[in-house]
Design a protein around this motif. Structure first.
Motif, PDB file in Angstrom:
ATOM      1  N   ARG A   1     144.319  68.804 125.899  1.00  0.00           N
ATOM      2  CA  ARG A   1     145.637  68.165 126.051  1.00  0.00           C
ATOM      3  C   ARG A   1     145.831  67.599 127.451  1.00  0.00           C
ATOM      4  O   ARG A   1     146.409  66.536 127.629  1.00  0.00           O
TER       5      ARG A   1
ATOM      6  N   PHE B   1     143.708  64.475 127.838  1.00  0.00           N
ATOM      7  CA  PHE B   1     144.185  63.375 126.998  1.00  0.00           C
ATOM      8  C   PHE B   1     145.582  62.885 127.410  1.00  0.00           C
ATOM      9  O   PHE B   1     146.177  62.062 126.735  1.00  0.00           O
TER      10      PHE B   1
ATOM     11  N   MET C   1     148.422  64.485 127.451  1.00  0.00           N
ATOM     12  CA  MET C   1     149.553  65.008 126.689  1.00  0.00           C
ATOM     13  C   MET C   1     150.373  65.987 127.511  1.00  0.00           C
ATOM     14  O   MET C   1     151.591  66.068 127.375  1.00  0.00           O
TER      15      MET C   1
ATOM     16  N   PRO D   1     148.876  59.621 126.015  1.00  0.00           N
ATOM     17  CA  PRO D   1     147.714  59.388 125.157  1.00  0.00           C
ATOM     18  C   PRO D   1     147.268  57.933 125.201  1.00  0.00           C
ATOM     19  O   PRO D   1     146.084  57.651 125.190  1.00  0.00           O
TER      20      PRO D   1
END
Lengths: 333, 512
Positions: free
Chosen positions: B305, B308, B310, B330
């Motif tokens: 996460r 990426f 997030m 993202p």
């Protein structure tokens, strides 16, 4: 074309896929056709230009607002402020073309009295969209703010007075005719086609449906969720603003307390009857258009045949119940 | 032989003319733990839903407790003593633990109000059987998924069911919790409760089941005692192949040629996030698979996460292709060449009502559009290609994705990312809840892309998948990367040791 899965020997079903939505849509078309047929038999003078024009004239503002509402509902939201935004736009237009400046240069005044209210409406949508996207306010609460304050702003702008005017140019929006039918009917039809194409063909439309269908998954796939939502609330508000202008043009008068009153409920009803799901993920634009027409026609049928005004509300409610039931049964099995 | 508790014979069911079950049967004795296995799409779920009254059968007979029954709703099924724990949690996260356990069966006082004291007592008793103690007044959603799962199982077990259906009950449990669950299953069995156990983890069946029914293409193709069979036989039955054939072919798995790794693509140094990631040191090269291993909650998903975009990165550095970057969404990560196949297909993957086509191209849309208009002809061409190449089983590309089996949904989601031709593919439990056939296919697709130079960060709870698939394995403990194991040479024992060993050397030997 469809191919059997490469790994399985299992035959692919031959039935075309879109059938489910189409069935709903066809059901609505059939109900509408039956209603028209009923009127042809029952109602005096139904198939006259006069009657049709009256109905088109009344339904157009609802349909225009419902288009935007359908988009907002597709994101999984709702917009309660559309009626208030109509009132704001409707209050602004006469203020502009009746002002000293507007009188001095009528052509420019006319353009400004349409463009500026639409811009203000867009700002209202921006406000709604930002509350929803950035502050994470629930749409029903976020738009409740303008639902309450918007009409207040409109009343303050006009000092609570009824503004009457005589401006043939502006009134064309509500009283003009093309091929014998009200101009606003053509506007609603054209907008519905444009919005339907946007939903079906553009990247915005795809994003809209994916956000409504599963917002987290959409965000992870790189969808600009905030931007799409804000754009959607802005489109909805601008359509509401336009409807406000049309209503004012029809009456050649602007009453901030009345313009767009309860419109949010009519628009939601039209969207739901047209097949929108409040959970989001679907935007049946043409369905919404037919939904608005259907509700309008049911009301007209009852009134024209001597049923008291109050009863139409009950019938409208019953139609919504049936529409919701049909939607719910779609989700099962 | 005593009369079976449940006997389903000749069951048929079709949806919109497409047969899902052609000739399915199932027999479970009293007090038996019976497994139901088959690939995704074999008809297991449909058969269970007929048994639990969710679907009506088109043909066939269901006998329960010696009588022919016709179950028209889940309530009917519960009425005769069939309780179900679904794969997806079906509890109410906002309500308390007690409320969830007694939901629908609340003990009442004579005048009709709920007797909360009795409810709490029952909840406590149910949980104590699992050896877990929870704050009964806390919202269930505030507990980890694994605990929620155990509560769901406890709830079903407390209904005094004669047949308990467990659909993938262990998919979100860690090893110790699985053991707890098995203990409960054995206890229930001793009390005479029959259990229908559905799982993709074949090892579990041998640990806890008595008999097994194998399904394939909507038919029951075999029923046997678990003692007389082997894992290979089960797989062969599910795939409809000869066991020797499979043995000869060996497992494809993820294993690829390791000599062709390229330059470093992703480099994390001391990366931390606002979500339980404390210190991640990581390096992934082009053409390399790096595994992330660790217990539940060790920070594997949190690492993904953070990379990426997030979660908010709170410290450390992240370099992509040698350049320091800050990814805050993202979208930015995708633009940097990263793709992330998430663990939770349903919540974070599919858009259920949209079609296979629309789901597959969702991330690709910006590249498929000109002036905001989607080039549908090109889109269809691309989707067609992926459906063929990946063997996605779908009636046609406009079918809603929710109608596909889990394994096929997963393939569509994998295709969603592969379509972007990513430089780094992050895979979080890519084969969880996916049947054996689809699993091998997914693994071989990934291997192919790695050979073409794609870097892969692989998160998996399956040691086998990591050991056979990854070139390097980074081990996480409590949000920190603590060790890096190089393949070949990693064994299951050494990996378990690394995962479980207390982190006495707080820093991984990162210097190279």
């Amino acid at each position: 074309m469809s191919q059997p899965g490469t790994l399985s020997g299992r035959a692919a079903p031959a039935a075309p896929r879109r059938s489910r939505l189409d069935r709903r849509f066809l059901g609505l078309v059939a109900a509408l056709a039956a209603l028209i047929l009923l009127n042809v038999v029952l109602t005096n003078n139904f198939l006259t230009l006069q009657t049709i024009a009256v109905n088109v004239s009344q339904v157009a503002p609802i349909a225009i607002v419902a288009l935007g509402m359908t988009l907002v509902i597709a994101t999984g939201g709702i917009d309660l402020s559309v009626g208030a935004v109509m009132a704001v736009a409707g209050a602004l237009a006469p203020l502009i073309f009746l002002s000293g400046w507007g009188q001095a240069s009528p052509a420019l005044g006319l353009v400004a009295s349409i463009a500026l209210p639409l811009l203000v409406a867009a700002a209202c949508g921006l406000f709604n969209g930002m509350l929803v996207s950035f502050l994470g306010v629930q749409p029903i609460i976020a738009t409740l703010i303008l639902f309450i304050s918007g009409r207040g702003i409109a009343l303050v702008l006009t000092n609570g007075n009824l503004q009457t005017f005589s401006n043939p140019g502006f009134a064309t929006l509500g009283t003009g005719r093309i091929l014998g039918l009200p101009v606003q009917g053509w506007i609603a039809l054209a907008l519905a086609l444009v919005v339907a194409l946007v939903v079906r063909k553009t990247i915005y439309g795809r994003y809209l449906l994916s956000i409504g269908g599963n917002e987290r998954a959409a965000a992870l796939a790189g969808t600009p969720v905030a931007r799409v939502k804000i754009a959607t609330y802005m489109i909805c508000s601008m359509l509401a603003g336009l409807a406000g202008l049309i209503v004012v043009a029809i009456n050649s008068a602007s009453d901030a307390a009345r313009v767009g009153n309860l419109m949010e409920l009519d628009a939601i009803a039209a969207a739901v009857v047209g097949g929108a799901a409040l959970s989001g993920g679907r935007a049946p634009i043409l369905g919404t258009l037919l939904g608005a027409v259907f509700i309008q026609l049911v009301g007209y049928t009852l009134i024209a045949n001597g049923v008291p005004d109050e009863a139409t509300y009950i019938v409208t409610a019953a139609i919504i119940v049936i529409a919701v039931y049909l939607q719910d049964s779609r989700r099962r099995t | 032989m005593t009369e079976p508790l449940l006997q389903m014979t000749g069951i048929q069911k079709a949806f919109a003319g497409v047969p899902a079950l052609r000739d399915a049967s199932l027999r479970i004795g009293p007090g038996e733990v019976h497994a139901l296995v088959g690939q995704n799409g074999a008809g297991k779920s449909t058969l269970i839903k007929i048994l639990t009254g969710v679907y009506r059968r088109d043909a066939g007979e269901v006998r329960f407790g010696g009588r022919a029954v016709d179950l028209r709703s889940p309530r009917d099924a519960q009425g005769v003593g069939i309780a179900t724990i679904y794969q997806e949690l079906t509890l109410v996260p906002q309500r308390t633990v007690t409320e969830n356990i007694v939901l629908g069966y609340e003990p009442r006082r004579p005048w009709g109000t709920i007797d909360w004291k009795a409810a709490d007592a029952r909840a406590r008793e149910v949980l104590s059987r699992f050896g877990i103690e929870l704050d009964l007044d806390r919202p269930l959603g505030s507990y980890p998924t694994a605990i929620q799962q155990l509560v769901a199982i406890g709830r079903a077990a407390s209904m005094e069911a004669r047949l308990l259906i467990m659909d993938e009950p262990t998919s979100s449990l860690d090893e110790r919790e699985v053991e707890t669950l098995f203990g409960v299953i054995r206890a229930l069995k001793e009390r005479g409760t029959s259990i229908l156990y559905v799982s993709h983890f074949l090892d579990e069946l041998f640990a806890v089941c008595d008999g097994v029914t194998i399904m394939r293409d909507g038919r029951t193709v075999g029923e046997t005692r678990i003692k007389g069979t082997t894992k290979l036989d089960l797989i062969a039955g599910m795939l409809g192949r000869d066991p020797d054939e499979i043995r000869a072919a060996g497992r494809t798995q993820l294993a690829t040629d390791q000599t062709h790794t390229g330059p470093v693509f992703l480099e994390a140094r001391g990366l931390s996030s606002d979500r339980r990631l404390k210190r991640l040191d990581l390096e992934v090269r082009a053409g390399e698979i790096v595994g992330l291993a660790g217990l539940l909650g060790s920070g594997r998903t949190e690492s993904a996460r953070a990379i990426f975009g997030m979660d908010k990165v709170t410290g450390g550095s992240l370099k992509i292709g040698g350049r320091e970057v800050r990814l805050s969404s993202p979208r930015e990560a995708i633009d940097a060449g990263i793709a992330f196949l998430t663990e939770d297909r349903k919540v974070e993957g599919i858009i259920p009502d949209l079609s296979v086509r629309e789901n597959l191209t969702l991330a690709l849309l910006p590249r498929l559009s000109k002036m905001g208009i989607v080039d549908e002809a090109r889109e269809r061409q691309i989707v067609e290609g992926f459906i063929k190449a990946m063997g996605i089983r779908t009636a046609d590309m406009d079918q809603p994705i929710r109608e596909l089996s889990g394994g096929n949904q997963q393939k569509v989601l994998l295709a969603r990312w592969l379509a972007l031709e990513p430089k780094l593919l992050i895979l979080d439990e890519p084969t969880r809840g996916v049947d054996v056939g689809a699993k091998l296919e997914i693994q071989s697709i990934i291997a192919k892309h790695v050979e073409q130079g794609c870097a892969v960060l692989l998160i998996s709870s399956e040691f086998e998948e990591l050991i056979e698939g990854a070139h390097n394995i980074v081990v996480l403990q409590e949000g920190r990367s603590v060790r890096r194991l190089n393949n070949p040479g990693v064994t299951e024992a050494s990996l378990i040791h690394a995962i479980a060993e207390p982190p006495d050397h707080p820093h991984m030997e990162a210097a190279e």
